[in-house]
Design a protein around this motif. Structure first.
Motif, PDB file in Angstrom:
ATOM      1  N   LEU A 173      34.296  75.441  22.788  1.00  0.00           N
ATOM      2  CA  LEU A 173      35.547  75.779  22.102  1.00  0.00           C
ATOM      3  C   LEU A 173      36.634  74.725  22.312  1.00  0.00           C
ATOM      4  O   LEU A 173      37.389  74.420  21.394  1.00  0.00           O
ATOM      5  CB  LEU A 173      36.048  77.146  22.569  1.00  0.00           C
ATOM      6  CG  LEU A 173      35.215  78.353  22.122  1.00  0.00           C
ATOM      7  CD1 LEU A 173      35.806  79.647  22.668  1.00  0.00           C
ATOM      8  CD2 LEU A 173      35.138  78.422  20.603  1.00  0.00           C
ATOM      9  N   LEU A 174      36.706  74.169  23.514  1.00  0.00           N
ATOM     10  CA  LEU A 174      37.744  73.156  23.762  1.00  0.00           C
ATOM     11  C   LEU A 174      37.426  71.837  23.061  1.00  0.00           C
ATOM     12  O   LEU A 174      38.333  71.052  22.793  1.00  0.00           O
ATOM     13  CB  LEU A 174      37.901  72.915  25.266  1.00  0.00           C
ATOM     14  CG  LEU A 174      38.534  74.042  26.089  1.00  0.00           C
ATOM     15  CD1 LEU A 174      38.681  73.612  27.543  1.00  0.00           C
ATOM     16  CD2 LEU A 174      39.891  74.461  25.528  1.00  0.00           C
ATOM     17  N   SER A 175      36.166  71.604  22.754  1.00  0.00           N
ATOM     18  CA  SER A 175      35.763  70.329  22.149  1.00  0.00           C
ATOM     19  C   SER A 175      35.786  70.368  20.615  1.00  0.00           C
ATOM     20  O   SER A 175      35.593  69.330  19.983  1.00  0.00           O
ATOM     21  CB  SER A 175      34.351  69.944  22.619  1.00  0.00           C
ATOM     22  OG  SER A 175      34.299  69.827  24.025  1.00  0.00           O
ATOM     23  N   ASP A 176      35.989  71.529  20.046  1.00  0.00           N
ATOM     24  CA  ASP A 176      35.943  71.665  18.583  1.00  0.00           C
ATOM     25  C   ASP A 176      37.186  72.410  18.119  1.00  0.00           C
ATOM     26  O   ASP A 176      37.220  73.647  18.099  1.00  0.00           O
ATOM     27  CB  ASP A 176      34.668  72.417  18.183  1.00  0.00           C
ATOM     28  CG  ASP A 176      34.415  72.394  16.685  1.00  0.00           C
ATOM     29  OD1 ASP A 176      35.389  72.307  15.917  1.00  0.00           O
ATOM     30  OD2 ASP A 176      33.239  72.488  16.280  1.00  0.00           O
ATOM     31  N   ASP A 177      38.216  71.664  17.746  1.00  0.00           N
ATOM     32  CA  ASP A 177      39.483  72.281  17.345  1.00  0.00           C
ATOM     33  C   ASP A 177      39.314  73.215  16.153  1.00  0.00           C
ATOM     34  O   ASP A 177      39.892  74.314  16.123  1.00  0.00           O
ATOM     35  CB  ASP A 177      40.516  71.206  16.994  1.00  0.00           C
ATOM     36  CG  ASP A 177      40.931  70.382  18.201  1.00  0.00           C
ATOM     37  OD1 ASP A 177      40.664  70.827  19.335  1.00  0.00           O
ATOM     38  OD2 ASP A 177      41.526  69.303  18.011  1.00  0.00           O
ATOM     39  N   ASP A 178      38.550  72.792  15.157  1.00  0.00           N
ATOM     40  CA  ASP A 178      38.377  73.607  13.954  1.00  0.00           C
ATOM     41  C   ASP A 178      37.699  74.935  14.287  1.00  0.00           C
ATOM     42  O   ASP A 178      38.121  76.000  13.808  1.00  0.00           O
ATOM     43  CB  ASP A 178      37.559  72.857  12.899  1.00  0.00           C
ATOM     44  CG  ASP A 178      38.312  71.664  12.313  1.00  0.00           C
ATOM     45  OD1 ASP A 178      39.560  71.668  12.387  1.00  0.00           O
ATOM     46  OD2 ASP A 178      37.655  70.744  11.781  1.00  0.00           O
ATOM     47  N   LEU A 179      36.651  74.884  15.105  1.00  0.00           N
ATOM     48  CA  LEU A 179      35.949  76.105  15.490  1.00  0.00           C
ATOM     49  C   LEU A 179      36.867  77.022  16.285  1.00  0.00           C
ATOM     50  O   LEU A 179      36.910  78.239  16.042  1.00  0.00           O
ATOM     51  CB  LEU A 179      34.712  75.755  16.318  1.00  0.00           C
ATOM     52  CG  LEU A 179      33.927  76.950  16.882  1.00  0.00           C
ATOM     53  CD1 LEU A 179      33.341  77.797  15.764  1.00  0.00           C
ATOM     54  CD2 LEU A 179      32.832  76.467  17.828  1.00  0.00           C
ATOM     55  N   ILE A 181      40.155  77.213  16.335  1.00  0.00           N
ATOM     56  CA  ILE A 181      41.214  77.782  15.498  1.00  0.00           C
ATOM     57  C   ILE A 181      40.651  78.863  14.573  1.00  0.00           C
ATOM     58  O   ILE A 181      41.266  79.920  14.383  1.00  0.00           O
ATOM     59  CB  ILE A 181      41.910  76.668  14.690  1.00  0.00           C
ATOM     60  CG1 ILE A 181      42.692  75.751  15.652  1.00  0.00           C
ATOM     61  CG2 ILE A 181      42.839  77.250  13.630  1.00  0.00           C
ATOM     62  CD1 ILE A 181      43.186  74.469  15.011  1.00  0.00           C
ATOM     63  N   GLU A 182      39.476  78.608  14.007  1.00  0.00           N
ATOM     64  CA  GLU A 182      38.859  79.589  13.118  1.00  0.00           C
ATOM     65  C   GLU A 182      38.484  80.862  13.879  1.00  0.00           C
ATOM     66  O   GLU A 182      38.712  81.980  13.396  1.00  0.00           O
ATOM     67  CB  GLU A 182      37.620  78.982  12.456  1.00  0.00           C
ATOM     68  CG  GLU A 182      36.787  79.956  11.636  1.00  0.00           C
ATOM     69  CD  GLU A 182      37.529  80.592  10.478  1.00  0.00           C
ATOM     70  OE1 GLU A 182      37.076  81.644   9.991  1.00  0.00           O
ATOM     71  OE2 GLU A 182      38.581  80.047  10.063  1.00  0.00           O
ATOM     72  N   MET A 183      37.933  80.703  15.079  1.00  0.00           N
ATOM     73  CA  MET A 183      37.594  81.883  15.877  1.00  0.00           C
ATOM     74  C   MET A 183      38.850  82.651  16.271  1.00  0.00           C
ATOM     75  O   MET A 183      38.859  83.888  16.276  1.00  0.00           O
ATOM     76  CB  MET A 183      36.812  81.480  17.127  1.00  0.00           C
ATOM     77  CG  MET A 183      35.332  81.291  16.890  1.00  0.00           C
ATOM     78  SD  MET A 183      34.428  81.308  18.452  1.00  0.00           S
ATOM     79  CE  MET A 183      32.737  81.329  17.852  1.00  0.00           C
ATOM     80  N   GLY A 184      39.920  81.931  16.581  1.00  0.00           N
ATOM     81  CA  GLY A 184      41.180  82.589  16.913  1.00  0.00           C
ATOM     82  C   GLY A 184      41.727  83.373  15.730  1.00  0.00           C
ATOM     83  O   GLY A 184      42.237  84.492  15.886  1.00  0.00           O
ATOM     84  N   ARG A 185      41.619  82.795  14.547  1.00  0.00           N
ATOM     85  CA  ARG A 185      42.085  83.492  13.333  1.00  0.00           C
ATOM     86  C   ARG A 185      41.272  84.770  13.116  1.00  0.00           C
ATOM     87  O   ARG A 185      41.831  85.836  12.839  1.00  0.00           O
ATOM     88  CB  ARG A 185      41.952  82.566  12.124  1.00  0.00           C
ATOM     89  CG  ARG A 185      42.452  83.181  10.816  1.00  0.00           C
ATOM     90  CD  ARG A 185      42.088  82.317   9.621  1.00  0.00           C
ATOM     91  NE  ARG A 185      40.646  82.239   9.421  1.00  0.00           N
ATOM     92  CZ  ARG A 185      39.926  83.217   8.861  1.00  0.00           C
ATOM     93  NH1 ARG A 185      40.514  84.347   8.461  1.00  0.00           N
ATOM     94  NH2 ARG A 185      38.620  83.086   8.711  1.00  0.00           N
ATOM     95  N   ARG A 186      39.950  84.668  13.260  1.00  0.00           N
ATOM     96  CA  ARG A 186      39.105  85.841  13.064  1.00  0.00           C
ATOM     97  C   ARG A 186      39.383  86.908  14.137  1.00  0.00           C
ATOM     98  O   ARG A 186      39.333  88.105  13.852  1.00  0.00           O
ATOM     99  CB  ARG A 186      37.625  85.441  13.097  1.00  0.00           C
ATOM    100  CG  ARG A 186      37.203  84.589  11.919  1.00  0.00           C
ATOM    101  CD  ARG A 186      35.708  84.708  11.643  1.00  0.00           C
ATOM    102  NE  ARG A 186      34.875  84.356  12.779  1.00  0.00           N
ATOM    103  CZ  ARG A 186      34.247  83.201  12.916  1.00  0.00           C
ATOM    104  NH1 ARG A 186      34.388  82.254  11.991  1.00  0.00           N
ATOM    105  NH2 ARG A 186      33.482  82.958  13.951  1.00  0.00           N
ATOM    106  N   ALA A 187      39.668  86.448  15.349  1.00  0.00           N
ATOM    107  CA  ALA A 187      39.962  87.382  16.435  1.00  0.00           C
ATOM    108  C   ALA A 187      41.222  88.187  16.128  1.00  0.00           C
ATOM    109  O   ALA A 187      41.252  89.413  16.288  1.00  0.00           O
ATOM    110  CB  ALA A 187      40.119  86.619  17.752  1.00  0.00           C
ATOM    111  N   ARG A 188      42.254  87.508  15.692  1.00  0.00           N
ATOM    112  CA  ARG A 188      43.511  88.189  15.338  1.00  0.00           C
ATOM    113  C   ARG A 188      43.275  89.186  14.193  1.00  0.00           C
ATOM    114  O   ARG A 188      43.760  90.321  14.243  1.00  0.00           O
ATOM    115  CB  ARG A 188      44.548  87.137  14.946  1.00  0.00           C
ATOM    116  CG  ARG A 188      45.846  87.684  14.332  1.00  0.00           C
ATOM    117  CD  ARG A 188      46.768  88.293  15.356  1.00  0.00           C
ATOM    118  NE  ARG A 188      48.016  88.725  14.738  1.00  0.00           N
ATOM    119  CZ  ARG A 188      48.989  89.372  15.355  1.00  0.00           C
ATOM    120  NH1 ARG A 188      48.863  89.662  16.638  1.00  0.00           N
ATOM    121  NH2 ARG A 188      50.088  89.743  14.728  1.00  0.00           N
ATOM    122  N   GLU A 189      42.540  88.781  13.200  1.00  0.00           N
ATOM    123  CA  GLU A 189      42.266  89.661  12.064  1.00  0.00           C
ATOM    124  C   GLU A 189      41.491  90.905  12.499  1.00  0.00           C
ATOM    125  O   GLU A 189      41.755  92.006  12.014  1.00  0.00           O
ATOM    126  CB  GLU A 189      41.477  88.910  10.990  1.00  0.00           C
ATOM    127  CG  GLU A 189      42.307  87.887  10.228  1.00  0.00           C
ATOM    128  CD  GLU A 189      41.504  87.162   9.169  1.00  0.00           C
ATOM    129  OE1 GLU A 189      40.263  87.350   9.128  1.00  0.00           O
ATOM    130  OE2 GLU A 189      42.109  86.406   8.385  1.00  0.00           O
TER     131      GLU A 189
END
Length: 239
Positions: A173-179, A181-189
């Protein structure tokens, strides 16, 4: 179910968080620019902080400037706390692992990090996971208790007592900004959809109301559980 309960009579009611309080904000100045992993856990054996420290040791070999910050009480098991501090010294990770102590604003601490971590060997359905998710911070967590129900698809599930498994999730997760951020967005949703305070309270209310309104009838004739039949045989006044 393990104790013979009928699955049809089991209805989960999930914990809920205040999504107006636990919401994503930018990282503060002190952690901005530093890959940061935040944990919210009291220091005692059930949380397996030793595995978290060993995970930090593995991660810093790939990401040398990584910072782990553990927020939580240090006095619950002082002997274990000292054992964890000694492990930090033994592994020479004091520059990467910080005991932050008690934090009086939990809605702020998750936003200090890029991700959060949970290394417990046992859990129910922990608030810390859905609080972090509500802040759009994906979680790297051990696959115990009900964590999978909340986290699957928007975080990393890892084997308990396995620092390498946790470290792999953190590095990914720390090595892939796009992943991340996308996982964080899905988590919030997901939290907005399933784990709000309103949904939790309404679920309790609707369940109690349904139980109150249901037809009342003696259940003795319907008893089929051997354990209860045994109790009826010896202590009928309790059945």
């Amino acid at each position: 179910m393990r104790y013979e309960a009928d699955e049809a009579r089991i209805e989960p009611i999930y914990n809920g968080v205040d999504t107006d309080l636990f919401k994503p904000t930018p990282k503060p100045e002190e952690t901005a620019g530093t890959p940061t992993v935040v944990a919210a856990a009291h220091v005692f054996p059930l949380k397996d902080i030793e595995t978290m420290i060993r995970c930090c040791d593995i991660v810093r070999r790939e990401i040398p400037n990584v910072q782990f910050i553990l927020y939580g009480g240090l006095d619950l098991d002082r002997k274990y706390t000292e054992k964890c501090r000694a492990l930090v010294d033994e592994l020479d990770v004091s520059e990467n692992f910080e005991f932050g102590g008690f934090h009086n604003a939990p809605h702020e601490l998750f936003n200090e990090g890029d991700i959060s971590i949970l290394s417990s060997i046992s859990e129910g359905f922990p608030y810390t996971v859905i609080e972090s998710m509500s802040c759009a911070r994906p979680v790297v967590a051990t696959d115990v208790g009900g964590i999978r129900e909340a986290l699957e698809g928007c975080g990393e599930l890892c084997r308990p007592r396995d620092p390498q498994s946790l470290a792999d999730g953190v590095i990914k997760l720390l090595s892939d900004d796009d992943l991340r951020i996308e996982m964080g967005r899905r988590a919030r949703e997901r939290v907005l959809l399933k784990y709000t305070i309103e949904k939790s309270v309404n679920s309790y209310y609707e369940t109690y109301l349904r139980m109150h309104n249901q037809k009342r009838q003696p259940l003795k004739q319907d008893i089929t559980l051997p354990s209860v039949q045994k109790m009826e045989e010896y202590q009928p006044e309790y059945v």
